[in-house]
Motif scaffolding. Structure first.
Motif: not given
Lengths: 243, 254
Positions: A229-235, B206-209, B213-214, B219-221
């Protein structure tokens, strides 16, 4: 002293021990959260004892040493500044190596129990290794300094336990001790408690904050095949403080 | 014989959510009584007549929850109306579901077993937990299943693994599995995961993201924070140390 569980201070202590710092002494808790009580230390000890009785925090006696003033960083850098030269890193490494030499002292500390960690969504931090205890208490000191002098920034403080461990997934990625984040969880500032770091280690940390972390994350993200979703270091370039 | 009129809306509430509190009955979407104090009076009256049983939501705490008794179940001809003894973690999970469904920003009516069987006959199985409702997400209506995260004694993200197991299990049936797969493929299903605080919701997201990626699919949670659950949990004894088998044995004994 009977403590009402579910009150804001108990909740705030649990949030602190799971998302901001590893360890807390009763004295630090008294200073940070109970200063307006008639007996701050007794009030802090009572809340921590209640949290302990409910298996939300654990306690231990540790040995640690201080590393001097915790009211200003040893070194700081912002993206508008030039890249420090190698002499700077050598001089800084020498300074850092000398400062962890005070006498050891014994103190009782509290840390989040697995139950609190599960409730708040982090891995149980545990007590850590003896060689980390002085470092961990200094993180708490710096956090308390932020809380007292820069409360708006303190609310944006995230300890390394509250962030994904990118260092385990991405080669050469560092996981700094703490970060300040914005509303989108983008990192705006890195805070590192410097141990006896070598000049090379300091240069690596600088590289991490000066665009290296951003690039490593992007490389990993494209290799993973699916856009994280995001790069946390995007700055890209992120200011940092060494304490 | 039940002397005091037992409001139909209260029976309906207990059928869907199995327990009630005064605050929930006075919530805007329920409106069974205008204030918690008036709802308390109704609940106390019905308790005194033996139609409801009151107990602290968390041992030693002041907040009470109410369940229908066997007398009320018999009166309404619905044995399912009176639940068996509820362990602390069961009642907190039921409270969290009722709080989320009836006292949140949006009203989400939990389906009864009969309603679910009628709407989704191919998905309905005997003994299926009564935890389905319809979640509106923009223009899309999803079938949603509720899971509650009480923290527990295991890993912090074990509940995500539990959601994955739930979905995999439902994909296995021949008829139900196909239907369930279609729902997933058309973004018409989600697990609504009720958690106690924003931090936990963010960590789960964050775990779902990371999993997405993996594995290349998310997962539809969807995590939702239930206000008040955190305070109840830190006041309650540690949960989650019993296995499912131990829990069932304990319930049978009770």
């Amino acid at each position: 002293m009977r403590v009402a569980m579910g009150n804001n201070l108990a909740t705030e202590l649990l949030r602190t021990l799971t998302h901001r710092v590893h360890l807390l002494t009763a004295e630090q808790a008294a200073r940070g959260w109970f200063a307006t009580e008639a007996n701050p230390l007794a009030a802090a000890a009572a809340v921590l004892a209640e949290l302990s009785s409910r298996q939300l925090v654990e306690r231990a006696v540790i040995e640690a040493r201080t590393a001097g003033d915790a009211t200003r960083p040893v070194f700081q850098w912002q993206p508008s500044q030039n890249t420090p030269c190698s002499e700077t890193w050598l001089a800084l490494a020498e300074l850092l190596s000398a400062r962890w030499s005070g006498d050891m002292f014994t103190t009782e500390v509290y840390f989040a129990a697995p139950r609190a960690a599960n409730l708040l969504g982090v891995r149980p931090p545990g007590l850590g290794r003896p060689c980390e205890w002085s470092h961990d208490l200094r993180i708490t000191e710096v956090y308390l300094y932020y809380r007292a002098t820069k409360p708006a920034l303190a609310r944006r403080w995230r300890g390394e336990m509250a962030r994904p461990k990118w260092g385990r997934r991405i080669a050469q990625m560092k996981d700094p001790d703490a970060m300040l984040v914005d509303d989108d969880a983008t990192i705006t500032q890195v805070i590192e408690i410097a141990g006896k770091y070598s000049a090379a280690h300091l240069a690596d940390l600088h590289d991490h904050c000066a665009g290296g972390a951003y690039e490593r994350f992007e490389t990993w993200r494209s290799g993973a095949g699916v856009g994280y979703a995001r790069n946390p270091y995007e700055r890209i370039e992120i200011g940092y403080e060494l304490w | 014989m039940v002397a005091t009129p037992f409001p139909d809306a209260l029976v309906d509430f207990l059928r869907r959510y199995r327990l009630a509190t005064a605050e929930l009955l006075a919530a805007e979407h329920v409106g069974l009584r205008p204030t918690p104090a008036e709802a308390t009076r109704l609940l106390e009256t019905l308790s005194q007549e033996g139609c409801l049983r009151a107990a602290p939501l968390v041992p030693g705490d002041r907040q009470l929850y109410y369940t229908a008794t066997a007398k009320a179940a018999k009166h309404f001809g619905d044995p399912d109306l009176a639940p068996p003894h509820l362990a602390v973690d069961e009642r907190l999970a039921l409270w969290a579901i009722a709080r989320f469904a009836t006292a949140g920003e949006r009203f989400r009516q939990l389906m009864t077993a009969a309603e679910f069987a009628e709407c989704f006959p191919d998905l309905s199985q005997p003994g299926e937990p009564r935890r389905y409702y319809l979640e509106q997400v923009g223009e899309v209506t999803r079938l949603a299943f509720l899971k509650v995260d009480l923290g527990g004694a295991s890993h912090w993200d074990r509940v995500v693994d539990s959601c994955l197991r739930f979905i995999n299990k439902r994909l296995q049936g021949r008829v139900a599995g196909d239907l369930f797969r279609q729902l997933l493929e058309h973004d018409r299903f989600q697990v609504s995961l009720l958690v106690a605080c924003e931090e936990k919701a963010e960590a789960i997201q964050a775990r779902l993201d990371l999993d997405a990626a993996k594995w290349g699919a998310k997962l539809p949670v969807v995590p939702y924070v239930v206000p008040g659950l955190f305070d109840l949990l830190i006041k309650s004894p540690l949960q989650g140390s019993l296995s499912r088998r131990q829990m069932l044995q304990r319930r049978r004994t009770a």
